[in-house]
Design an enzyme around this catalytic site. Structure first.
Site, PDB file in Angstrom:
ATOM      1  CD  GLN A  11      -2.890   1.260   2.259  1.00 54.66           C
ATOM      2  OE1 GLN A  11      -3.154   0.242   2.869  1.00 54.66           O
ATOM      3  NE2 GLN A  11      -3.592   2.355   2.391  1.00 54.66           N
ATOM      4  CD  GLU A  71      -5.452  -5.005   0.019  1.00 59.25           C
ATOM      5  OE1 GLU A  71      -6.654  -5.257   0.134  1.00 59.25           O
ATOM      6  OE2 GLU A  71      -5.006  -3.862  -0.140  1.00 59.25           O
ATOM      7  CB  SER A 140       5.827   0.691   4.352  1.00 63.18           C
ATOM      8  OG  SER A 140       5.132  -0.537   4.320  1.00 63.18           O
ATOM      9  N   GLY A 144       3.098  -6.013   5.793  1.00 61.77           N
ATOM     10  CA  GLY A 144       3.481  -7.379   5.467  1.00 61.77           C
ATOM     11  C   GLY A 144       4.033  -7.483   4.053  1.00 61.77           C
ATOM     12  CB  THR A 145       2.677  -6.311   0.783  1.00 66.04           C
ATOM     13  OG1 THR A 145       1.434  -6.917   1.118  1.00 66.04           O
ATOM     14  CG2 THR A 145       2.992  -6.592  -0.658  1.00 66.04           C
ATOM     15  CB  THR A 179       0.002   1.756  10.473  1.00 63.91           C
ATOM     16  OG1 THR A 179       1.236   1.159  10.074  1.00 63.91           O
ATOM     17  CG2 THR A 179      -0.005   3.207  10.081  1.00 63.91           C
ATOM     18  CG  ASN A 206       4.521   7.694   7.543  1.00 65.81           C
ATOM     19  OD1 ASN A 206       4.853   8.211   6.483  1.00 65.81           O
ATOM     20  ND2 ASN A 206       3.744   6.646   7.613  1.00 65.81           N
ATOM     21  CG  ASN A 228       1.919   9.314  -0.015  1.00 66.96           C
ATOM     22  OD1 ASN A 228       2.812   8.964   0.744  1.00 66.96           O
ATOM     23  ND2 ASN A 228       0.818   8.609  -0.183  1.00 66.96           N
ATOM     24  CD  GLU A 254      28.057  11.329 -10.750  1.00 63.67           C
ATOM     25  OE1 GLU A 254      28.150  12.503 -10.397  1.00 63.67           O
ATOM     26  OE2 GLU A 254      27.795  10.983 -11.910  1.00 63.67           O
TER      27      GLU A 254
END
EC number: 3.6.5.-
Length: 448
Positions: A11, A71, A140, A144-145, A179, A206, A228, A254
């Site tokens: 995400q 997902e 991140s 998990g992903t 989170t 963050n 973002n 470089e």
């Protein structure tokens, strides 16, 4: 050409990808459908932006990017968003089930079902390149992903494209704004696995970005879009030299040569200035000296740590917009006279400078003001070890009680991996400590 392939994982990676490509399109004058009215040469012209975009025979510009998530909901937003025509549908790859904040799911169980599809697509993108320079991976540490799948991907990329550079943009778990409870586990596990596969990793915390939004842009409750947009400005400044012609251009390799003194110590600190809201910018003209100075303010850093407690090993200043070398040299000379900025004694105070004449672009209706010149400073400082120390402490608190470990073991991980990863990060902290020592201290210790 020296092409770069961007891979956006999970995400956080996908949402950073959205804002980054939105900004790139604005900077290059590419419309959301991929057409570029200003580009008269149909088919592969020799333009600098082709490092990031490939051009089809129909004159459409397609990002050299892949979005992956285990997902579908986040990537579905891209498929339905205003940039849906920009990306090739096969560049948006989604699984059926979630990484569930679990490194083991992203790395072992769910990740391995989708990894081959992702690598096939990367292979196709790589085949379109004439001289692939490397990969930029956005993810991140906490998800998990983002943690598990990224580390799997980096391992596989090392195998398939051994000599290509791999740079990471990682969202570091914020000290206060958490989170997920298991962020420290995921972060330590992913750092351990990717440490030898990544050449350079820019960490973004963050909380640090929240504070910048609150303080400099007067946004009381910053959303992820606000964060973002700011992150994408930083990414854009780092990649601008790859996408535009400038006076002093900086290549991917470089960066590494100038910022990474030892292979493991590859976590530069990014600082960006000026972050200023439109109302204020109207009344202030920010000179090169002022923006350069504000780069050394801890408040403008992307990671919460205090460089005044550490030492700088290397420093790279990337300017953009209306900047001439004379002003830069004067600004640097002033900074060198300040005692608060300490370099390690084995590295003379070398500043690497990049200047890009392309003025900074901002997203219309965004929070940032359009300014004449910006600077992004990348510095390798021993202070970033503070960030690892914080993470290790949290990891230890949970791991002492073996809290949540069964979720990882249940997905096929071994408990030994936890302690192995933790030892590796402890070694990383030690490495940072040793690098900061003065060289004559080492010699005395050796004689005793």
């Amino acid at each position: 050409m020296r092409e770069c392939i961007s891979v956006h994982v999970g995400q956080a990676g996908v949402q950073m990808g959205n804002t980054c490509w939105e900004l790139y399109c604005l900077e290059h004058g590419i419309q959301p459908d991929g057409q570029m009215p200003s580009d008269k040469t149909i088919g592969g012209g020799d333009d600098s932006f082709t490092t990031f975009f490939c051009e089809t025979g129909a004159g459409k510009h397609v990002p050299r990017a892949i979005f992956v998530d285990l997902e579908p909901t986040v990537i579905d937003e891209v498929r339905a968003g205003i940039y849906r025509q920009l990306f090739h549908p096969e560049q948006l790859i989604t699984g059926k089930e979630d990484g569930a904040n679990n490194y083991a799911r992203g790395h072992y169980t769910i990740g391995k079902e989708i990894i081959d599809q992702v690598l096939d697509r990367i292979r196709k993108l790589a085949d379109q390149c004439t001289g692939l320079q490397g990969f930029l991976c956005f993810h991140s540490f906490g998800g998990g992903t983002g943690s598990g799948f990224t580390s799997l991907l980096m391992e596989r990329l090392s195998g398939d494209y051994g000599k290509k550079s791999k740079l990471e943009f990682s969202i570091y778990p914020a000290p206060q704004v958490s989170t997920a409870v298991v962020e420290p586990y995921n972060s330590i596990l992913t750092t351990h696995t990717t440490l030898e596969h990544s050449d350079c990793a820019f960490m973004v915390d963050n909380e640090a970005i929240y504070d910048i939004c609150r303080r400099n842009l007067d946004i009381e409750r910053p959303t992820y879009t606000n964060l973002n947009r700011l992150i994408s400005q930083i990414v854009s400044s780092i990649t601008a030299s790859l996408r535009f012609d400038g006076a002093l251009n900086v290549d991917l390799t470089e960066f590494q040569t100038n910022l990474v003194p030892y292979p493991r110590i590859h976590f530069p600190l990014a600082t960006y200035a000026p972050v200023i809201s439109a109302e204020k910018a109207y009344h202030e003209q920010l000179s090169v000296a002022e923006i350069t100075n504000s780069c050394f303010e801890p408040a403008n850093q992307m990671v919460k740590c205090d460089p005044r407690h550490g030492k700088y090993m290397a420093c790279c200043l990337l300017y953009r917009g209306d900047v001439v070398p004379k002003d830069v040299n004067a600004a640097i000379a002033t900074i060198k006279t300040k005692r608060s900025i300490q370099f390690v004694d084995w590295c003379p105070t070398g500043f690497k400078v990049g200047i890009n004449y392309q003025p900074p672009t901002v997203v219309a209706g965004g929070d940032l003001a359009k300014v004449q010149r910006i600077v992004c400073m990348l510095s390798n400082t021993t202070a970033i070890a503070e960030a690892w120390a914080r993470l290790d402490h949290k990891f230890d608190l949970m791991y002492a009680k073996r809290a949540f470990v069964h979720w990882y073991v249940g997905e096929g991980m071994e408990e030994g991996e936890f302690s192995e990863a933790r030892e590796d990060i402890a070694a990383l902290e030690k490495d940072y400590e040793e690098v900061g020592l003065d060289s004559y201290e080492d010699e005395e210790e050796g004689e005793e």
